[in-house]
Design a protein around this motif. Structure first.
Motif, PDB file in Angstrom:
ATOM      1  N   LYS A 414       0.834  -1.207   0.000  1.00  0.00           N
ATOM      2  CA  LYS A 414       0.000   0.000   0.000  1.00  0.00           C
ATOM      3  C   LYS A 414       0.865   1.250   0.000  1.00  0.00           C
ATOM      4  CE  LYS A 414      -3.866   2.134   2.473  1.00  0.00           C
ATOM      5  NZ  LYS A 414      -4.784   2.034   3.648  1.00  0.00           N
ATOM      6  N   GLN A 415       1.964   1.219   0.732  1.00  0.00           N
ATOM      7  CA  GLN A 415       2.875   2.362   0.749  1.00  0.00           C
ATOM      8  C   GLN A 415       3.481   2.622  -0.635  1.00  0.00           C
ATOM      9  OE1 GLN A 415       5.640   1.293   3.970  1.00  0.00           O
ATOM     10  NE2 GLN A 415       4.764   2.968   5.204  1.00  0.00           N
ATOM     11  N   LYS A 416       3.672   1.556  -1.417  1.00  0.00           N
ATOM     12  CA  LYS A 416       4.223   1.701  -2.772  1.00  0.00           C
ATOM     13  C   LYS A 416       3.137   1.982  -3.808  1.00  0.00           C
ATOM     14  CE  LYS A 416       7.828   1.052  -4.155  1.00  0.00           C
ATOM     15  NZ  LYS A 416       8.651  -0.132  -4.458  1.00  0.00           N
ATOM     16  N   GLY A 417       1.880   1.902  -3.425  1.00  0.00           N
ATOM     17  CA  GLY A 417       0.788   2.145  -4.365  1.00  0.00           C
ATOM     18  C   GLY A 417       0.549   0.996  -5.317  1.00  0.00           C
ATOM     19  N   ILE A 418       0.824  -0.233  -4.876  1.00  0.00           N
ATOM     20  CA  ILE A 418       0.604  -1.415  -5.710  1.00  0.00           C
ATOM     21  C   ILE A 418      -0.303  -2.384  -4.969  1.00  0.00           C
ATOM     22  CG2 ILE A 418       2.833  -1.180  -6.881  1.00  0.00           C
ATOM     23  CD1 ILE A 418       3.934  -3.355  -5.075  1.00  0.00           C
ATOM     24  N   ASP A 419      -0.776  -3.388  -5.688  1.00  0.00           N
ATOM     25  CA  ASP A 419      -1.663  -4.381  -5.098  1.00  0.00           C
ATOM     26  C   ASP A 419      -0.863  -5.573  -4.587  1.00  0.00           C
ATOM     27  OD1 ASP A 419      -3.911  -2.896  -5.766  1.00  0.00           O
ATOM     28  OD2 ASP A 419      -4.026  -3.779  -7.781  1.00  0.00           O
ATOM     29  N   PHE A 420      -1.380  -6.183  -3.529  1.00  0.00           N
ATOM     30  CA  PHE A 420      -0.801  -7.425  -3.012  1.00  0.00           C
ATOM     31  C   PHE A 420      -1.903  -8.467  -2.919  1.00  0.00           C
ATOM     32  CE2 PHE A 420       0.071 -10.383   0.442  1.00  0.00           C
ATOM     33  CZ  PHE A 420       1.310 -10.873   0.051  1.00  0.00           C
ATOM     34  N   ASN A 421      -1.673  -9.633  -3.519  1.00  0.00           N
ATOM     35  CA  ASN A 421      -2.678 -10.693  -3.552  1.00  0.00           C
ATOM     36  C   ASN A 421      -2.078 -11.994  -3.034  1.00  0.00           C
ATOM     37  OD1 ASN A 421      -4.716  -9.074  -5.009  1.00  0.00           O
ATOM     38  ND2 ASN A 421      -3.213  -9.179  -6.678  1.00  0.00           N
ATOM     39  N   LEU A 422      -2.830 -12.689  -2.197  1.00  0.00           N
ATOM     40  CA  LEU A 422      -2.420 -13.982  -1.661  1.00  0.00           C
ATOM     41  C   LEU A 422      -3.471 -15.021  -2.032  1.00  0.00           C
ATOM     42  CD1 LEU A 422      -0.652 -15.816   0.144  1.00  0.00           C
ATOM     43  CD2 LEU A 422      -2.034 -15.039   2.094  1.00  0.00           C
ATOM     44  N   LYS A 423      -3.029 -16.096  -2.694  1.00  0.00           N
ATOM     45  CA  LYS A 423      -3.928 -17.169  -3.099  1.00  0.00           C
ATOM     46  C   LYS A 423      -3.417 -18.483  -2.526  1.00  0.00           C
ATOM     47  CE  LYS A 423      -5.698 -19.664  -7.152  1.00  0.00           C
ATOM     48  NZ  LYS A 423      -5.626 -19.796  -8.629  1.00  0.00           N
ATOM     49  N   VAL A 424      -4.314 -19.240  -1.890  1.00  0.00           N
ATOM     50  CA  VAL A 424      -3.957 -20.534  -1.300  1.00  0.00           C
ATOM     51  C   VAL A 424      -4.844 -21.603  -1.929  1.00  0.00           C
ATOM     52  CG1 VAL A 424      -3.705 -21.866   0.818  1.00  0.00           C
ATOM     53  CG2 VAL A 424      -3.350 -19.382   0.860  1.00  0.00           C
ATOM     54  N   ASP A 425      -4.233 -22.614  -2.567  1.00  0.00           N
ATOM     55  CA  ASP A 425      -5.008 -23.697  -3.185  1.00  0.00           C
ATOM     56  C   ASP A 425      -5.723 -24.528  -2.131  1.00  0.00           C
ATOM     57  OD1 ASP A 425      -4.155 -22.822  -5.601  1.00  0.00           O
ATOM     58  OD2 ASP A 425      -2.732 -24.459  -5.971  1.00  0.00           O
ATOM     59  N   GLN A 426      -6.833 -25.142  -2.530  1.00  0.00           N
ATOM     60  CA  GLN A 426      -7.606 -25.961  -1.601  1.00  0.00           C
ATOM     61  C   GLN A 426      -6.843 -27.206  -1.153  1.00  0.00           C
ATOM     62  OE1 GLN A 426     -11.369 -26.840  -3.445  1.00  0.00           O
ATOM     63  NE2 GLN A 426     -12.195 -24.775  -3.085  1.00  0.00           N
ATOM     64  N   GLU A 427      -5.932 -27.705  -1.998  1.00  0.00           N
ATOM     65  CA  GLU A 427      -5.198 -28.928  -1.669  1.00  0.00           C
ATOM     66  C   GLU A 427      -4.130 -28.717  -0.598  1.00  0.00           C
ATOM     67  OE1 GLU A 427      -5.410 -27.653  -4.659  1.00  0.00           O
ATOM     68  OE2 GLU A 427      -6.848 -28.953  -5.706  1.00  0.00           O
ATOM     69  N   VAL A 428      -3.853 -27.463  -0.282  1.00  0.00           N
ATOM     70  CA  VAL A 428      -2.802 -27.174   0.691  1.00  0.00           C
ATOM     71  C   VAL A 428      -3.251 -27.634   2.071  1.00  0.00           C
ATOM     72  CG1 VAL A 428      -1.543 -25.326   1.859  1.00  0.00           C
ATOM     73  CG2 VAL A 428      -1.879 -25.229  -0.609  1.00  0.00           C
ATOM     74  N   PRO A 429      -2.427 -28.430   2.783  1.00  0.00           N
ATOM     75  CA  PRO A 429      -2.825 -28.913   4.117  1.00  0.00           C
ATOM     76  C   PRO A 429      -2.915 -27.779   5.123  1.00  0.00           C
ATOM     77  CG  PRO A 429      -0.543 -29.477   3.652  1.00  0.00           C
ATOM     78  CD  PRO A 429      -1.109 -28.946   2.373  1.00  0.00           C
ATOM     79  N   ALA A 430      -3.836 -27.933   6.061  1.00  0.00           N
ATOM     80  CA  ALA A 430      -4.019 -26.896   7.083  1.00  0.00           C
ATOM     81  C   ALA A 430      -2.890 -26.912   8.096  1.00  0.00           C
ATOM     82  CB  ALA A 430      -5.364 -27.088   7.781  1.00  0.00           C
ATOM     83  N   MET A 431      -2.412 -28.103   8.460  1.00  0.00           N
ATOM     84  CA  MET A 431      -1.326 -28.248   9.434  1.00  0.00           C
ATOM     85  C   MET A 431      -0.047 -28.665   8.724  1.00  0.00           C
ATOM     86  SD  MET A 431      -2.477 -27.540  12.488  1.00  0.00           S
ATOM     87  CE  MET A 431      -1.188 -28.277  13.499  1.00  0.00           C
ATOM     88  N   ILE A 432       1.041 -28.041   9.056  1.00  0.00           N
ATOM     89  CA  ILE A 432       2.345 -28.407   8.507  1.00  0.00           C
ATOM     90  C   ILE A 432       3.342 -28.526   9.648  1.00  0.00           C
ATOM     91  CG2 ILE A 432       1.898 -27.293   6.291  1.00  0.00           C
ATOM     92  CD1 ILE A 432       3.653 -24.971   7.200  1.00  0.00           C
ATOM     93  N   THR A 433       4.444 -29.234   9.391  1.00  0.00           N
ATOM     94  CA  THR A 433       5.514 -29.357  10.381  1.00  0.00           C
ATOM     95  C   THR A 433       6.722 -28.576   9.868  1.00  0.00           C
ATOM     96  OG1 THR A 433       4.758 -31.539  11.044  1.00  0.00           O
ATOM     97  CG2 THR A 433       7.016 -30.946  11.622  1.00  0.00           C
ATOM     98  N   THR A 434       7.003 -27.462  10.513  1.00  0.00           N
ATOM     99  CA  THR A 434       8.092 -26.608  10.054  1.00  0.00           C
ATOM    100  C   THR A 434       8.509 -25.687  11.195  1.00  0.00           C
ATOM    101  OG1 THR A 434       8.809 -25.131   8.272  1.00  0.00           O
ATOM    102  CG2 THR A 434       6.602 -24.767   9.169  1.00  0.00           C
TER     103      THR A 434
END
Length: 693
Positions: A414-434
């Protein structure tokens, strides 16, 4: 015991192997037959036995597994001149033994690497052990076999062995040395030196040997001195052309000697023809060994010179990189530091409105966090380079990580005047080990970089599940921007430490040049990879990093982060002893704790902390590490020795893992890194106070 069948070669490989054996056999046999015919025509013993050097060269270059070729060739060669089968086999055995022994000695001398005879020690051992000893043993066995099988008198044994030994030694010196050295670097040397000078040297050697070893020479005593005229030419060859020059001189001398011998040119004297021929061999061998020694000295000197030049260039490059890094770090550190000092001055102005003062404080905090981030990058780099970085692997919700990261990246965009978009596929697991902290760090680094270099358009993060991996698969993060892009010739700089694509003083973008390097190393520790998928100048770039989801390392309980700590904790009735020699730190820490309701006593060094802790009762001791008279580690160690069992927490600017381990070994229960975070400090003190109650 399990039977393992021998490996069979494919028909094509087997044919090539037999073709190689046949080719080497014919080359060896033809050269040996040529040497026999030449010396049969001359009428006395061979001056140079070419097959000795050829056999050594075959085994050194092709490997000792080719020994059957040498044995069969030498045996057939002996049989071709009318020797019995048994004697031919004995002579074949002696030749093969000498060549195998010479190759094995040379391999040992060179410690298994390809021999180049490029240092004095290697050349000396080659001359003594290979040219001298291996040929000595071979000819001793061959001469003994001749005495036993042909009825030649024992009195002639020494004479036969002597002329045979000199012939084989000459063959190894000339032919063997040529094969060993020139198969390694003939192209390099021909390319390296000036051809005109090389051919001038060749012409000079040819004229000199014609003058010495041809019918133009007359039988007089000066012929004994003339061969030594070759020494200056050999020195010229060795100093200017090292191995190539020495081999050239030896080959020309050999052919000139043979040509002269065919025309009846021999050293004068009253001895037999064979004795006079030995003089020829001794002179040629002396010249050849001298050249070999000189070339080894020259090559060793050149190698040392190259290594010194390379080391000098590496040191200069490292110094330039260090200077550039320090200049960049100075700029990156001074920028937020200057803002902090400037806004701090403005805050003290009594005429400033409360609203403006709040803005100044926000600016101070923002630049302080930026400065802390730079220092953390440098510390992360040192830990990664030392292999000391630790991963706190635990099951975590991916949504939790993304929900903490997305608002920050959206704010930057927003400070740079550009858009930021985040997309998460449905196949992505909810829990991860990291390691959630490190994953957030990489996301912010890669996403922040994309935003920093994008002035129009958008930055898009696409989270995907990649099942094409053993275990639980991989999580893929694709970060695409519409920024300035990267030229292909600059791509190699991306993942190098301290480097940036634009290093000029007019560069538009700041940064330490550590972000991508650290991200790549951290992603590697998380079992994945970071790559630049696409980049076009003025069109944008796409980065892709993946991490493993099936890491089954031991889970380390991660301490609560700043965002997870409650801000409503009270310390009413909690007694704290603060030991710190810095007045500003005393004021800051005591003020934070007093606002939360704690009772705080302050001392300025370790000795005072020891005395105060023994004289009164405290719930928690906060101990700075570096203090006068007695530091924090010494004070804690003394307290533990005297039986103090209260809670002691280290306050330190040290953030490396090995330092933390040192503090715990000294007797501390925990440690808090500076700069002090208010909520974290209150939570730790409250936690220890509850343990005591």
């Amino acid at each position: 015991m399990t039977y393992v069948p021998a490996m069979k070669l494919a028909p094509g490989k087997k044919f090539k192997q037999w073709l190689l054996y046949a080719t080497l056999f014919n080359i060896y046999f033809v050269i040996g037959e040529l040497a026999i015919r030449i010396h049969a025509f001359i009428g006395y013993h061979p001056m140079v036995w070419f097959p000795a050097g050829l056999g050594l060269g075959i085994l050194v270059i092709g490997g000792e597994a080719l020994w059957p070729v040498i044995f069969l060739s030498a045996t057939c060669l002996s049989a071709s001149v009318g020797m019995s089968f048994v004697l031919s086999c004995l002579l074949g055995f002696s030749t093969t033994l000498g060549n195998v022994l010479g190759a094995r000695i040379l391999k040992t001398i060179c410690a298994g690497r390809t021999p180049k005879l490029d240092n004095v020690t290697e050349a000396f051992l080659y001359a003594v052990l290979v040219i001298g000893v291996s040929s000595f043993i071979s000819t001793a066995i061959a001469s003994g076999s001749m005495i036993l099988m042909t009825g030649i008198s024992v009195e002639k044994y020494f004479f036969i062995w002597k002329i045979w030994w000199f012939s084989e030694a000459m063959g190894i010196l000339i032919v063997g040395t040529a094969i060993i050295c020139l198969t390694n670097d003939i192209r390099f040397q021909l390319h390296r030196y000036r051809r005109k000078e090389y051919f001038t040297l060749l012409a000079a050697i040819t004229l000199a040997t014609i003058f010495i070893y041809t019918p133009l020479s007359k039988y007089n005593q000066s012929l004994l001195i003339r061969p030594y005229l070759l020494f200056p030419l050999m020195i010229w060859a060795a100093l200017r052309f090292d191995t190539l020059g020495v081999v050239t001189v030896n080959i020309v001398i050999m052919f000139s000697m043979l040509t002269g011998a065919l025309n009846g040119v021999l050293p004068p004297g009253t001895g037999s023809v064979d004795d006079r021929m030995l003089i020829h061999q001794l002179v040629a061998m002396t010249i050849g060994l001298t050249g070999l020694a000189l070339s080894a000295v020259v090559r060793e000197k050149n190698t040392v010179t190259k290594e010194l030049i390379a080391a000098k260039e590496a040191a200069e490059a490292a110094n330039i990189a260090k200077s550039a890094f320090l200049a960049n770090m100075s700029h990156e550190i001074r920028t937020p530091l200057g803002a902090i000092l400037g806004f701090a001055d403005l805050v003290t102005d009594v005429a400033v409105e409360p609203t403006e003062r709040g803005n100044y404080v926000s600016a101070i905090r923002r630049n302080s966090e930026l400065l802390s981030g730079i220092i953390n990058d440098i510390l992360d780099l040192s830990k990664i380079e030392a292999g000391k970085i630790e991963l706190n692997l635990r099951p975590v919700e991916l949504y939790e990580i993304l929900s903490e990261t997305k608002p920050l990246l959206e704010f930057l965009a927003k400070q740079k005047g550009i858009d930021f978009n985040l997309k998460v596929d449905q196949e992505v697991p909810a829990m991860i080990t990291t390691d959630p902290l490190r994953l957030r760090q990489v996301l912010i680094n890669i996403g922040g970089n994309a935003i920093k270099f994008t002035s129009r358009g958008s930055v898009n993060v696409h989270v995907q599940y990649d099942p094409n991996r053993f275990g639980a698969g991989q999580l893929a993060f694709e970060v695409t921007d519409t920024g300035c892009g990267i030229d292909q010739d600059q791509v190699q700089k991306l993942f190098a430490p301290f480097s940036q694509v634009d290093v000029t003083l007019k560069r538009k973008f700041g940064g330490t040049g550590l972000g991508l390097y650290l991200s790549k190393r951290i992603v590697g520790l998380l079992g994945g990879s970071l790559t630049l998928v696409r980049s076009e100048p003025n069109e944008g770039s796409t980065f892709l990093f993946k991490i493993d989801l099936g890491l089954h390392s031991s889970v380390v309980t991660e301490k609560k982060t700043k965002a997870e700590i409650s801000t409503g904790i009270r310390l009413d009735g909690v007694r704290v002893l603060l030991a710190d020699d810095a007045v500003d730190n005393q004021f800051l820490i005591s003020h934070i704790l007093k606002l939360a309701g704690a009772e705080v006593s302050i001392v300025s060094n370790g000795q005072e902390a020891v005395d105060k802790a023994k004289a009164d009762k405290f719930d928690v001791l906060l101990m700075d590490i570096q203090m006068p008279n007695m530091d924090g580690c010494e004070a804690t160690t003394q307290l533990r020795k005297e039986g103090y069992d209260g809670k002691i927490v280290a306050l330190t600017a040290y953030a490396l893992t090995e330092e933390r381990e040192r503090f715990l070994k000294s007797g501390f229960d925990d440690y808090i890194s500076k700069p002090i975070q208010r909520n974290l400090l209150i939570e730790r003190v409250s936690s220890f106070a509850r343990e005591l109650s």
